[in-house]
Design a protein around this motif. Structure first.
Motif, PDB file in Angstrom:
ATOM      1  N   MET A   1      47.711  44.448  39.066  1.00 46.97           N
ATOM      2  CA  MET A   1      46.975  44.457  40.070  1.00 46.97           C
ATOM      3  C   MET A   1      47.592  42.233  40.620  1.00 46.97           C
TER       4      MET A   1
ATOM      5  N   VAL B   1      50.493  43.548  42.746  1.00 44.88           N
ATOM      6  CA  VAL B   1      49.917  43.981  44.221  1.00 44.88           C
ATOM      7  C   VAL B   1      50.483  42.924  44.987  1.00 44.88           C
ATOM      8  N   GLY B   2      49.526  42.147  44.459  1.00 42.12           N
ATOM      9  CA  GLY B   2      49.370  40.508  45.130  1.00 42.12           C
ATOM     10  C   GLY B   2      50.000  39.805  45.322  1.00 42.12           C
TER      11      GLY B   2
ATOM     12  N   THR C   1      54.432  46.166  44.622  1.00 41.75           N
ATOM     13  CA  THR C   1      53.929  46.922  44.772  1.00 41.75           C
ATOM     14  C   THR C   1      53.939  48.106  44.024  1.00 41.75           C
TER      15      THR C   1
ATOM     16  N   GLY D   1      52.891  47.998  40.634  1.00 45.51           N
ATOM     17  CA  GLY D   1      51.592  47.863  40.107  1.00 45.51           C
ATOM     18  C   GLY D   1      50.795  49.043  41.222  1.00 45.51           C
TER      19      GLY D   1
ATOM     20  N   TYR E   1      40.434  46.113  31.406  1.00 46.35           N
ATOM     21  CA  TYR E   1      40.301  45.657  32.168  1.00 46.35           C
ATOM     22  C   TYR E   1      41.875  44.276  32.428  1.00 46.35           C
TER      23      TYR E   1
ATOM     24  N   VAL F   1      44.551  46.559  33.648  1.00 49.00           N
ATOM     25  CA  VAL F   1      44.156  46.315  35.244  1.00 49.00           C
ATOM     26  C   VAL F   1      44.224  45.104  36.035  1.00 49.00           C
ATOM     27  N   ALA F   2      43.954  43.949  35.565  1.00 52.75           N
ATOM     28  CA  ALA F   2      44.605  42.514  36.037  1.00 52.75           C
ATOM     29  C   ALA F   2      46.182  42.526  35.690  1.00 52.75           C
TER      30      ALA F   2
ATOM     31  N   LEU G   1      48.810  50.799  38.142  1.00 52.07           N
ATOM     32  CA  LEU G   1      47.592  51.637  37.922  1.00 52.07           C
ATOM     33  C   LEU G   1      47.261  52.907  38.080  1.00 52.07           C
TER      34      LEU G   1
END
Length: 99
Positions: free
Chosen positions: A38, A41-42, A14, A17, A30, A34-35, A21
């Motif tokens: 993420m 984080v996911g 986390t 990530g 993206y 971004v991806a 970000l």
């Protein structure tokens, strides 16, 4: 992997990530900007909550852990009217201004 190691891995994912970000700007793609963070984080969503919850309720009497859930339910119930009265009208006004 033991509970603390799993938790540490989740928190590290986390952190990595969110750090990535935080450096985005309006020109960031993206797909490349971004991806990937993420996904990091996911990935935390699996390993971190279980050991965190286990640590939270460790040593608590079996009748007491539900109190935290009751408190959360009450706070969410109090938040709902605030959302309806503060956020929803604000969005409607913004939409009307843009027309």
């Amino acid at each position: 992997m033991s509970g603390p190691k799993v938790l540490l891995t989740g928190v590290a994912l986390t952190t990595a990530g969110l750090a990535r970000l935080s450096g985005l700007n309006r020109h960031t793609s993206y797909v490349t900007g971004v991806a990937p963070p993420m996904v990091l984080v996911g990935a935390r969503q699996g390993p971190a909550p279980a050991p965190t919850t286990a640590g939270d309720v460790d040593g608590v009497a079996s009748a007491d852990p539900g109190a935290a859930l009751t408190g959360s339910a009450v706070l969410l119930a109090l938040a709902a009217p605030a959302v309806v009265t503060l956020i929803v009208p604000s969005r409607a006004t913004r939409t009307e201004r843009s027309l």
